[in-house]
Scaffold this active site. Sequence first.
Site, short mmCIF file in Angstrom:
data_model
loop_
_atom_site.label_atom_id
_atom_site.label_comp_id
_atom_site.label_asym_id
_atom_site.label_seq_id
_atom_site.Cartn_x
_atom_site.Cartn_y
_atom_site.Cartn_z
N ASP A 35 73.56 -36.34 -4.95
CA ASP A 35 74.77 -37.09 -4.61
C ASP A 35 75.62 -36.26 -3.64
O ASP A 35 75.75 -35.05 -3.79
CB ASP A 35 75.56 -37.41 -5.88
CG ASP A 35 76.58 -38.51 -5.66
OD1 ASP A 35 76.38 -39.61 -6.21
OD2 ASP A 35 77.56 -38.29 -4.93
N ILE A 36 76.20 -36.92 -2.67
CA ILE A 36 76.99 -36.23 -1.64
C ILE A 36 78.30 -35.69 -2.22
O ILE A 36 78.88 -34.74 -1.67
CB ILE A 36 77.25 -37.19 -0.45
CG1 ILE A 36 77.54 -36.41 0.82
CG2 ILE A 36 78.34 -38.20 -0.75
CD1 ILE A 36 77.49 -37.25 2.09
N ASN A 97 75.93 -48.14 -12.46
CA ASN A 97 77.05 -49.06 -12.33
C ASN A 97 76.58 -50.35 -11.66
O ASN A 97 75.78 -50.32 -10.72
CB ASN A 97 78.15 -48.42 -11.48
CG ASN A 97 78.69 -47.16 -12.11
OD1 ASN A 97 78.97 -47.14 -13.31
ND2 ASN A 97 78.85 -46.09 -11.34
N GLU A 105 79.88 -48.90 -6.09
CA GLU A 105 80.31 -48.75 -4.69
C GLU A 105 79.20 -49.10 -3.72
O GLU A 105 79.45 -49.66 -2.65
CB GLU A 105 80.77 -47.31 -4.44
CG GLU A 105 82.11 -46.99 -5.09
CD GLU A 105 82.47 -45.53 -4.99
OE1 GLU A 105 81.89 -44.82 -4.14
OE2 GLU A 105 83.34 -45.10 -5.77
N VAL A 106 77.99 -48.70 -4.04
CA VAL A 106 76.87 -48.93 -3.11
C VAL A 106 75.97 -50.02 -3.69
O VAL A 106 75.40 -49.85 -4.79
CB VAL A 106 76.06 -47.62 -2.90
CG1 VAL A 106 74.91 -47.88 -1.93
CG2 VAL A 106 76.96 -46.50 -2.39
N HIS A 110 70.85 -48.03 -8.24
CA HIS A 110 70.67 -46.58 -8.36
C HIS A 110 71.03 -46.12 -9.75
O HIS A 110 71.87 -46.70 -10.43
CB HIS A 110 71.50 -45.80 -7.33
CG HIS A 110 72.95 -46.16 -7.29
ND1 HIS A 110 73.43 -47.30 -6.68
CD2 HIS A 110 74.05 -45.53 -7.79
CE1 HIS A 110 74.74 -47.35 -6.80
NE2 HIS A 110 75.15 -46.31 -7.47
N HIS A 112 72.38 -42.71 -11.72
CA HIS A 112 72.94 -41.37 -11.63
C HIS A 112 72.33 -40.53 -12.75
O HIS A 112 72.32 -40.96 -13.92
CB HIS A 112 74.46 -41.38 -11.86
CG HIS A 112 75.25 -42.17 -10.86
ND1 HIS A 112 75.97 -41.57 -9.86
CD2 HIS A 112 75.46 -43.50 -10.73
CE1 HIS A 112 76.61 -42.50 -9.16
NE2 HIS A 112 76.32 -43.68 -9.67
P1 5GP Z 1 78.29 -46.03 -7.47
O1 5GP Z 1 79.78 -45.99 -7.59
O2 5GP Z 1 77.85 -47.13 -6.52
O3 5GP Z 1 77.60 -46.08 -8.78
O4 5GP Z 1 77.86 -44.63 -6.85
C1 5GP Z 1 77.59 -44.41 -5.51
C2 5GP Z 1 77.34 -42.93 -5.35
O5 5GP Z 1 76.79 -42.72 -4.06
C3 5GP Z 1 78.59 -42.06 -5.44
O6 5GP Z 1 78.41 -41.09 -6.48
C4 5GP Z 1 78.70 -41.42 -4.07
O7 5GP Z 1 79.16 -40.07 -4.10
C5 5GP Z 1 77.28 -41.50 -3.54
N1 5GP Z 1 77.17 -41.58 -2.09
C6 5GP Z 1 77.88 -42.40 -1.27
N2 5GP Z 1 77.50 -42.22 0.01
C7 5GP Z 1 76.51 -41.30 -0.02
C8 5GP Z 1 75.71 -40.69 1.01
O8 5GP Z 1 75.82 -40.98 2.19
N3 5GP Z 1 74.80 -39.77 0.60
C9 5GP Z 1 74.64 -39.43 -0.71
N4 5GP Z 1 73.72 -38.50 -0.99
N5 5GP Z 1 75.37 -39.97 -1.70
C10 5GP Z 1 76.31 -40.89 -1.35
#
Ligand code: 5GP
Length: 127
Positions: A35-36, A97, A105-106, A110, A112
């Site tokens: 994760d970034i 999520n 968010e994405v 996925h 985690h």
């Molecule tokens: P969500 O809230 O959708 O469950 O989590 C999305 C995750 O993607 C977050 O933990 C965020 O830090 C990670 N993320 C967002 N953009 C990028 C990216 O460009 N590269 C990587 N490696 N992780 C990302």
Amino acid sequence: MAYAYDDQNIFAKILRGEIPNDTVLETAHTLAFNDIAPQAPHHVLVIPKGAYVTHDHFAEDASDAEIADFTRVVNEICKRLGIRPGDGGEGYRLISNAGEAGVQEVPHYHMHILSGRPLGRMLKKAD
Ligand code: 5GP
């Protein structure tokens, strides 16, 4: 169930090689990368290569081979990190999520994998 997959999401761009990633493990159907913005010392994201939005979408529409591969990649990472309780490791948390209430968010499915510090209780009370 109808999902419109947005192929401009950031993980789709990572899968197409348009954005770099710190790959942990790649298989025929699955990609895992760090994760970034890590929330714990170990914070790995595992994604299917197919165009799925949420866990339920993946569970309904993915092939058995994709689902087995994804599940085994999650385990393989936990094994390599030495965090499996059965191996004497400290343990870990898996989070996926989905949608608005899940604060996703994405919009590409996925998982985690979080570990490396005490992670506290599963949820805080909502503000
Ligand atoms: P969500 O809230 O959708 O469950 O989590 C999305 C995750 O993607 C977050 O933990 C965020 O830090 C990670 N993320 C967002 N953009 C990028 C990216 O460009 N590269 C990587 N490696 N992780 C990302």
